[in-house]
Scaffold this active site. Structure first.
Site, PDB file in Angstrom:
ATOM      1  CG  ASP A  53      20.221  45.529   8.675  1.00 31.22           C
ATOM      2  OD1 ASP A  53      20.834  46.520   9.121  1.00 31.22           O
ATOM      3  OD2 ASP A  53      19.540  44.790   9.405  1.00 31.22           O
ATOM      4  CG  ASP A  54      21.744  49.775   9.678  1.00 33.80           C
ATOM      5  OD1 ASP A  54      20.547  49.616   9.989  1.00 33.80           O
ATOM      6  OD2 ASP A  54      22.685  49.380  10.387  1.00 33.80           O
ATOM      7  CB  SER A  80      16.449  47.286   9.626  1.00 28.80           C
ATOM      8  OG  SER A  80      17.641  48.027   9.721  1.00 28.80           O
ATOM      9  CG  ASN A  94      22.048  46.553  12.708  1.00 31.31           C
ATOM     10  OD1 ASN A  94      21.662  46.817  11.584  1.00 31.31           O
ATOM     11  ND2 ASN A  94      21.238  46.482  13.747  1.00 31.31           N
ATOM     12  CB  SER A 154      24.689  44.238  16.118  1.00 26.86           C
ATOM     13  OG  SER A 154      24.309  43.442  15.015  1.00 26.86           O
TER      14      SER A 154
END
Length: 347
Positions: A27-28, A59, A134, A167
């Site tokens: 999501d970055d 994010s 993440n 993450s």
């Protein structure tokens, strides 16, 4: 459980027993240093790896599947890798195996499966989907529904693809600023790879990496060197956080904070092994947490669930709204179109 004394030792072991087709997302953004470092490690191990990730930082989108309404980028992509006006979906100018899409992480999963792969890689089916690593941890059930990293993961699981969310505890960095193997992004990728490699090596050739409907959530503490932290079997609940709305009197706006004392609701444990430590506590104590989850969100078959249904039992058995539950198991789905939450959202 520890796989090796150092991350370097893990990486120096023989390559994985079988090469897999691995789909990478996050999501970055597709220019993430963490993402690109893991990509390099997986490629070096002999896996066939494709990245399909957001064109910009996404994010906090959770499992929201939001597709671009424009066929082209209205502004340049993350780190100006791709200029404004380029197609909304395309490849990195320096690596044709790295794709971007101008949508949320979950949307990127679906664009990968339904557009990129069938059009440009016919016959290429992912054996495993990975999201991350993440920037920052994604701990507990509240963040499970909030994190774009997890959203990309359970989107893949919903499509029958084994998937692992990863993450780490390092700060954001462009991939081109990661210049040595001791950089925090490189360390995060090595730790992620150590866990992923163990899953792969423990899977028989031709078998699924994870059972149907299962995913895994991995969280990595801050790393200072090549030492691999303890890897701990964990659960989502347990000392987990949830949000509180914090009002700024001066600005007249809200932001979020962590509720104190910890909320009981987000830490109620009914599924799985409630004796396992919560992933939040594991990472706080310097360990790597490995939690399993399933896509089946139904309540467990316990007295509490029976109590819930008992409150409306008279509707199930009599009256105009009455029904016979067993009959619904065999009846075909209704032909008429039913309104969904997405229909309401788009109105």
């Amino acid at each position: 459980m520890r796989f090796a004394t150092t991350l370097a030792a893990v990486l120096s072991l023989a390559s994985t027993s079988s090469a897999l087709n691995i789909l990478l997302n996050n999501d970055d953004g597709f220019g993430s240093g963490n993402l690109r470092e893991l990509y390099k490690l997986l490629k070096a191990a002999g896996h066939d790896v494709l990245i399909v990730a957001p064109a910009t930082q996404q994010s906090g989108q959770g499992g929201r599947s939001d597709f671009s309404t424009y066929p082209n980028l209205t502004s340049s992509s993350q780190y100006d890798i791709v200029p404004a006006g380029a197609p909304a979906v395309g490849t990195d100018p320096n690596d044709s195996s790295i794709w971007y899409y101008n949508g949320t992480p979950a949307a990127c999963t679906f664009v990968a499966l339904d557009y990129v792969l069938p059009r440009y890689y016919p016959g290429w089916t992912p054996d495993l989907a990975l999201a991350g690593p993440n920037y920052g941890t994604n701990l507990g059930p509240f963040v499970y529904s909030l994190s774009g990293t997890l959203g990309a993961t359970y989107a893949a699981v919903s499509r029958s693809i084994p998937a692992i969310a990863l993450s780490a505890s390092n700060a954001a960095v462009p991939y081109f600023n990661v210049t040595n193997s001791s950089h925090p992004a490189a360390l995060a990728a090595k730790a992620s790879y150590a866990v992923v490699k163990q899953f792969i090596n423990a899977t028989a050739e031709g078998a699924r990496v994870l059972p149907l409907g299962y995913g895994v959530n991995v969280n990595i503490p801050e790393l200072f060197d090549d030492t691999l932290p303890p890897v701990v079997k964990s659960r989502l609940t347990g000392e987990a956080e949830t949000d509180v709305a914090v009002y700024d009197e001066e600005k007249g706006t809200f932001t979020w904070g962590n509720l104190r004392p910890l909320a009981a609701g987000v830490n109620a444990c009914y599924n799985g092994d409630c004796s396992l430590p919560g992933e939040t506590a594991v990472v706080a104590n310097g360990g790597i947490s490995v939690s399993a989850f399933t896509i089946d969100y139904d309540a467990p078959s316990i007295p509490y669930t029976e109590m819930v249904f008992a409150k409306v039992e008279n509707l199930f058995s009599s009256g105009e709204g009455g029904n016979e539950t067993s009959g619904y198991r065999t009846k075909p789905a209704p032909k008429k179109r039913m309104m969904t939450g997405r229909d309401v959202y788009r109105m």
